[in-house]
Scaffold this motif. Structure first.
Motif, PDB file in Angstrom:
ATOM      1  N   GLY A 132     -16.539  39.500  14.374  1.00 49.56           N
ATOM      2  CA  GLY A 132     -16.005  40.098  13.158  1.00 49.56           C
ATOM      3  C   GLY A 132     -15.502  41.501  13.409  1.00 49.56           C
ATOM      4  N   TYR A 133     -14.685  41.999  12.491  1.00 48.18           N
ATOM      5  CA  TYR A 133     -14.164  43.356  12.594  1.00 48.18           C
ATOM      6  C   TYR A 133     -13.871  43.885  11.205  1.00 48.18           C
ATOM      7  N   MET A 134     -13.731  45.200  11.092  1.00 42.15           N
ATOM      8  CA  MET A 134     -13.385  45.827   9.816  1.00 42.15           C
ATOM      9  C   MET A 134     -12.595  47.095  10.095  1.00 42.15           C
ATOM     10  N   GLN A 135     -11.975  47.639   9.048  1.00 39.12           N
ATOM     11  CA  GLN A 135     -11.294  48.923   9.166  1.00 39.12           C
ATOM     12  C   GLN A 135     -11.284  49.614   7.818  1.00 39.12           C
ATOM     13  N   LEU A 136     -11.369  50.924   7.875  1.00 39.27           N
ATOM     14  CA  LEU A 136     -11.259  51.757   6.682  1.00 39.27           C
ATOM     15  C   LEU A 136     -10.331  52.912   7.024  1.00 39.27           C
ATOM     16  N   GLY A 137      -9.431  53.232   6.117  1.00 42.57           N
ATOM     17  CA  GLY A 137      -8.503  54.323   6.371  1.00 42.57           C
ATOM     18  C   GLY A 137      -8.498  55.333   5.243  1.00 42.57           C
ATOM     19  N   THR A 138      -8.554  56.628   5.586  1.00 44.86           N
ATOM     20  CA  THR A 138      -8.514  57.749   4.652  1.00 44.86           C
ATOM     21  C   THR A 138      -9.554  57.555   3.548  1.00 44.86           C
ATOM     22  N   VAL A 139     -10.798  57.679   3.929  1.00 45.81           N
ATOM     23  CA  VAL A 139     -11.914  57.555   2.993  1.00 45.81           C
ATOM     24  C   VAL A 139     -12.283  58.935   2.480  1.00 45.81           C
ATOM     25  N   THR A 140     -12.480  59.069   1.166  1.00 54.78           N
ATOM     26  CA  THR A 140     -12.931  60.321   0.569  1.00 54.78           C
ATOM     27  C   THR A 140     -14.116  60.046  -0.341  1.00 54.78           C
ATOM     28  N   GLY A 141     -14.882  61.098  -0.595  1.00 50.81           N
ATOM     29  CA  GLY A 141     -16.080  60.979  -1.422  1.00 50.81           C
ATOM     30  C   GLY A 141     -17.347  60.838  -0.612  1.00 50.81           C
ATOM     31  N   ILE A 142     -17.236  60.329   0.594  1.00 49.99           N
ATOM     32  CA  ILE A 142     -18.339  60.230   1.534  1.00 49.99           C
ATOM     33  C   ILE A 142     -17.826  60.640   2.913  1.00 49.99           C
ATOM     34  N   THR A 143     -18.752  61.027   3.779  1.00 50.21           N
ATOM     35  CA  THR A 143     -18.378  61.421   5.131  1.00 50.21           C
ATOM     36  C   THR A 143     -18.511  60.226   6.057  1.00 50.21           C
ATOM     37  N   VAL A 144     -17.406  59.832   6.655  1.00 47.95           N
ATOM     38  CA  VAL A 144     -17.362  58.644   7.504  1.00 47.95           C
ATOM     39  C   VAL A 144     -17.245  59.066   8.963  1.00 47.95           C
ATOM     40  N   PRO A 145     -18.103  58.567   9.843  1.00 45.90           N
ATOM     41  CA  PRO A 145     -17.974  58.916  11.260  1.00 45.90           C
ATOM     42  C   PRO A 145     -16.688  58.362  11.849  1.00 45.90           C
ATOM     43  N   GLN A 146     -16.222  59.001  12.902  1.00 50.70           N
ATOM     44  CA  GLN A 146     -14.976  58.562  13.527  1.00 50.70           C
ATOM     45  C   GLN A 146     -15.103  57.139  14.055  1.00 50.70           C
ATOM     46  N   ASN A 147     -16.240  56.837  14.657  1.00 53.46           N
ATOM     47  CA  ASN A 147     -16.526  55.481  15.105  1.00 53.46           C
ATOM     48  C   ASN A 147     -17.724  54.972  14.317  1.00 53.46           C
ATOM     49  N   ILE A 148     -17.514  53.948  13.525  1.00 47.50           N
ATOM     50  CA  ILE A 148     -18.546  53.495  12.601  1.00 47.50           C
ATOM     51  C   ILE A 148     -19.437  52.456  13.272  1.00 47.50           C
ATOM     52  N   PRO A 149     -20.721  52.759  13.441  1.00 50.10           N
ATOM     53  CA  PRO A 149     -21.605  51.749  14.022  1.00 50.10           C
ATOM     54  C   PRO A 149     -21.881  50.630  13.027  1.00 50.10           C
ATOM     55  N   THR A 150     -22.391  49.531  13.525  1.00 46.09           N
ATOM     56  CA  THR A 150     -22.743  48.411  12.658  1.00 46.09           C
ATOM     57  C   THR A 150     -23.813  48.831  11.666  1.00 46.09           C
ATOM     58  N   ASN A 151     -23.633  48.401  10.421  1.00 42.19           N
ATOM     59  CA  ASN A 151     -24.612  48.651   9.355  1.00 42.19           C
ATOM     60  C   ASN A 151     -24.934  50.143   9.213  1.00 42.19           C
ATOM     61  N   HIS A 152     -23.875  50.954   9.192  1.00 42.47           N
ATOM     62  CA  HIS A 152     -24.038  52.402   9.034  1.00 42.47           C
ATOM     63  C   HIS A 152     -24.288  52.724   7.563  1.00 42.47           C
ATOM     64  N   VAL A 153     -25.427  53.356   7.261  1.00 38.59           N
ATOM     65  CA  VAL A 153     -25.830  53.635   5.884  1.00 38.59           C
ATOM     66  C   VAL A 153     -25.614  55.110   5.557  1.00 38.59           C
ATOM     67  N   ILE A 154     -24.939  55.359   4.451  1.00 34.95           N
ATOM     68  CA  ILE A 154     -24.763  56.703   3.914  1.00 34.95           C
ATOM     69  C   ILE A 154     -25.512  56.754   2.584  1.00 34.95           C
ATOM     70  N   THR A 155     -26.483  57.644   2.480  1.00 34.36           N
ATOM     71  CA  THR A 155     -27.262  57.780   1.249  1.00 34.36           C
ATOM     72  C   THR A 155     -26.676  58.890   0.393  1.00 34.36           C
ATOM     73  N   ILE A 156     -26.402  58.585  -0.865  1.00 37.15           N
ATOM     74  CA  ILE A 156     -25.922  59.587  -1.814  1.00 37.15           C
ATOM     75  C   ILE A 156     -27.119  60.031  -2.640  1.00 37.15           C
ATOM     76  N   PRO A 157     -27.597  61.255  -2.437  1.00 37.49           N
ATOM     77  CA  PRO A 157     -28.845  61.678  -3.072  1.00 37.49           C
ATOM     78  C   PRO A 157     -28.691  61.937  -4.562  1.00 37.49           C
ATOM     79  N   GLY A 158     -29.828  61.969  -5.250  1.00 33.45           N
ATOM     80  CA  GLY A 158     -29.824  62.381  -6.653  1.00 33.45           C
ATOM     81  C   GLY A 158     -29.492  63.851  -6.771  1.00 33.45           C
ATOM     82  N   THR A 159     -29.223  64.283  -7.971  1.00 31.57           N
ATOM     83  CA  THR A 159     -28.766  65.661  -8.176  1.00 31.57           C
ATOM     84  C   THR A 159     -29.907  66.656  -8.335  1.00 31.57           C
TER      85      THR A 159
END
Length: 216
Positions: A132-159
């Protein structure tokens, strides 16, 4: 603004490690399915739902296409398409291509608006597995690593301190059964709202492709 490079997730080894009856190897009936995304969320008691958008299925629905669509009032997908193909050698291929995804469901809680200008997912079966493969281009609102590892989790904390997270965003999500049988599902992005509980719940999928070398 960050751009995520196209990432290839090689998953054929998962299938290769599985013992498969000789009859299945001789006559594989590979299957595959794809969708632009899906939404099933509840925010402050109000639900928003969409079944898989523009779905395709190998040997059933070869192509899917959607014009720009809004699910509820805060989640949008732009012009997008899916293709599911039976190859001459009997293998299956799935390709999902989309653009201008946006969700602002977290904005009312002080969270970000998450956008992806382009997105995609795909998979292919082999003689004894899938990749399998995927791609994302020009993502905003979250910080995306240049090379995305499998099952990369970004947590958006409470305020506020001690508040539960507003969301978990899984990039390059790879789902395989246990025990592995050579099949897989790849999601370009999977947004899980308030995974520890809160005023919203549910899931938003962006670019989804599933393949199985010996049938689902």
């Amino acid at each position: 603004m960050q751009r995520a490079r196209r990432i290839v997730v090689v998953a054929a080894l998962l299938g290769a490690a599985v013992a498969v009856p000789a009859s299945a190897q001789a006559q594989p009936e590979a299957t595959g399915a794809g969708s632009v995304g899906a939404v099933d969320i509840t925010v402050d008691g109000v639900s928003a739902h969409s079944d898989p958008i523009a779905p395709c299925v190998v040997d059933a629905t070869a192509e899917g296409r959607t014009d720009p669509i809004t699910v509820g009032t805060r989640t949008k997908y732009g012009l997008s398409s899916t293709t599911c193909t039976r190859n001459p050698d009997g293998t299956a291929s799935v390709k999902v291509t989309g653009q201008r995804f946006e969700t602002s469901v977290l904005q009312q809680f002080g969270g970000p608006v998450i956008k992806a200008r382009t997105f995609g997912a795909g998979c292919n079966t082999t003689a004894n597995g899938s990749n399998g493969y995927m791609q994302l281009g020009t993502v905003t609102g979250i910080t995306v690593p240049q090379n995305i590892p499998t099952n990369h989790v970004i947590t958006i904390p409470g305020t506020t301190p001690g508040a539960p997270p507003m969301a978990e965003v899984v990039l390059n999500e790879l789902i395989v059964p246990v025990p592995a049988d050579g099949s897989l599902t790849t999601n370009a992005m999977h947004i899980k709202l308030f995974p520890q509980g809160g005023p919203a719940s549910g899931d938003i999928l962006v670019g989804s492709a599933s393949c199985a070398p010996f049938g689902l």
